[in-house]
Each structure stands twice: as structure tokens, then as C-alpha cells.
Write an enzyme that holds these catalytic residues in place. Sequence first.
Site, PDB file in Angstrom:
ATOM      1  N   ASP A   1       5.036  40.552 -31.187  1.00 15.13           N
ATOM      2  CA  ASP A   1       5.207  39.263 -31.867  1.00 15.13           C
ATOM      3  C   ASP A   1       4.563  39.347 -33.262  1.00 15.13           C
ATOM      4  O   ASP A   1       3.439  39.835 -33.402  1.00 15.13           O
ATOM      5  CB  ASP A   1       4.504  38.186 -31.011  1.00 15.13           C
ATOM      6  CG  ASP A   1       4.837  36.775 -31.443  1.00 15.13           C
ATOM      7  OD1 ASP A   1       5.906  36.570 -32.072  1.00 15.13           O
ATOM      8  OD2 ASP A   1       4.043  35.861 -31.141  1.00 15.13           O
TER       9      ASP A   1
ATOM     10  N   GLY B   1       7.376  28.696 -32.602  1.00 16.24           N
ATOM     11  CA  GLY B   1       6.682  27.404 -32.545  1.00 16.24           C
ATOM     12  C   GLY B   1       7.399  26.431 -31.634  1.00 16.24           C
ATOM     13  O   GLY B   1       7.507  25.242 -31.923  1.00 16.24           O
TER      14      GLY B   1
END
Length: 342
Positions: free
Chosen positions: A83, A221
Site C-alpha cells: 500500500d 480512504g
Amino acid sequence: MALVTMRQLLDEAAKGGYGVGAFNVNNLEQVQAIMEAARETESPVIIQASRGARKYANDRFLYHLMEAATEVYPEISVALHQDHGNSPETCKSAIDLGFTSVMMDGSLMEDGKTPADFEYNVRVTREVVEMAHASGVTVEGELGTLGGIEDDVGSGEVNLTDPEQAEEFVERTGVDALAVAIGTSHGAYKFTKEPDREVLAMHIIEEINERLPTTHLVMHGSSSVPKELVDTINEYGGDIRPTWGVPVREIQEGIKHGVRKINVDTDLRLAATGAIRKAFAENPSEFDPRYYLKPAKAAMQEVVRARMEAFGQTGHAKDYDPISLPDMAVRYREQGHQLTVT
Ligand code: G3H
Ligand code: 13P
Ligand code: ZN
């Protein structure tokens, strides 16, 4: 062996019209909670580690945790993903470690905070695509910047993705998946009220999907910050301000328009924290870590299960046989970066 490349996993998701949750891990309990939810719902899954996670857990520990997950849950297709890689070097070290997918986040400079210009982003992302595809590894890029400054990722400056630029970016880099900025941010404090279509720019996803129908879109998010999780934390002595996350129904809209990977970290953090605070409050004399980590794990599993059901990935764990990394490398070499796996 249930380790798959993210490219295959997302191509299958596109074929089936569903999304796949990408959940962040830092420790044993998170890995187990996610894998248990995947088993319970027969879901393929993406497990991802940030640079912070790799530092916290230590690469070797993290690698063996992931390896254990594929051994203990052989029926689950799982992709291991870096990530927010901040440089080609970070992505290379993830590939060397055995990850089947990497994100080169060239929307920010190497410090993970300063917004980068388009040409820099194209250059570093292209470099990672060349390197990763030669080993059969999938690449996610990012165009535009998220709003948050939490978790050491993000500039605090929102810069929504320009659909026209997205087309040029994918063409010039050859990425398999593209993270788009539509107004979300990392962490618990995304919106001060329930987001409407002004603050959460879902139309950008639709426009990009029209221009790039075969590119897998990624929503970062994407925690929903459920009120009940925040309430539990506050009820047992925590201090989380009123806040809103990304409504699950908006993510489902995104999935109808090419969103295939949905990043969720904060919701698991909230679930674990609430469960641990509750356990501490209910039995202050307990001091066996298993006493409070067990409910924390169960609370995280519950969140993951709910997201897997909402994203439509349930029941798809055994749909396909994994293509090995060397075979994927051959496919990229023969068909080019923008291949079709399924
Ligand atoms: O990118 C944000 C993820 O939630 C990972 O956070 O960098 O604190 O591990 P982290
Ligand atoms: P959340 O903070 O909303 O869970 O987002 C996680 C994420 O985007 C990881 O890359
Ligand atoms: Zn992210």
C-alpha cells in the site's frame, strides 16, 4: 497455493461485476480476522501492508504471517499488496519479499507528503510497471491527491483526479489499476457531515470509467466510520469527535462504474479499539492479552464480513485457479501491459 496476482483477482471481479476489499494489516490478529471473514463468506481478498506496517511488524514477520495465511486458508484467493509505495525502491523490496502487487503512489513525492507533478508521477510509475510486470506483479498507480494528512500519507491538499489526465496517465504508464481522488481522505475524520455528491465526487469515477472502461479503479480512504463503532469507543472512555466516512451505498455505486478495489483500514482500527476498551472496562482485573485481543479480532472480522457482503465479493473465492507470477510475466511480455487475463 491460493496466492494470486491482484491483476487476476480484479479482472475476475470486473467479469463478475463486484468489488474486492483491500484491508490493511500490521499484526497477527488483523491477518486472522480478515482471513476468517474471507473463509466465512468464501471471498477472494486483498491484504495490504503500508510502509508503516512493514516497519512496525518487520518484513520477515509480515512475510511469514502472510505465508501462514495462504497455508491455513488454501481455498481463499488472496493477493498481497504494497500500500502507498513511495518509490521504485520500496516497490522493488516488496516484490523481493513476495508481494504479488504493488502501489507506486507517485501522486506524492518520496516523503509521502509533498504533491508531485504529473511528469514525475508518470516517470516513477512507468519505471515500476516495467520492473513489476517483468516479474508478473500487478501495479496500482494514483492520480490526484487525497485530502488527509493522517497516518503519514497525504499532503492535506485535495486535488481531484482529472479524467482526461487519467486517460493519458494509464496510456503512458501501463498500470493495471488506478487510484482516483474523489474527495475522500485517510483516517477517521473524512467529512464533518454526511457527504453529498458535492463533497464526494462520484461523477469523476463515472467519467473515468467511460474513458477507461477496462482499467480497474481503486477507492482509497473508503472506511465508512460507522457511528456504532465510534459510539462504543466513546462510551468506554475514548474521545472520537463526531465524524462521517464514506457511505457503503456510494461505494456500491462506484462498483457499478469500474471500482474494483476498495481500501479499508480505519474501520478495523475503530472496531478493535472499541472492543478492547469495552473489555478493559468490563473486567479491570483481567491482564491476559488474549482476554481483550479475542473480542478485538471478532469485532474486526465482523466489519470485514459486512464489507465483503456489501462489495459483492462473497462466494467468489474459488472461482478460478491462480496464474503463477512467471506465467503472468510471460503474458505481460507477449500481450503488453494492458492485457486481459480472463
Ligand atoms: O494509507 C493509509 C493506511 O491506512 C495505512 O496507514 O501508514 O498508518 O499504516 P499507516
Ligand atoms: P481508510 O483510512 O478510510 O480506512 O483508508 C485506508 C486506505 O486508503 C489505505 O490505503
Ligand atoms: Zn490509501
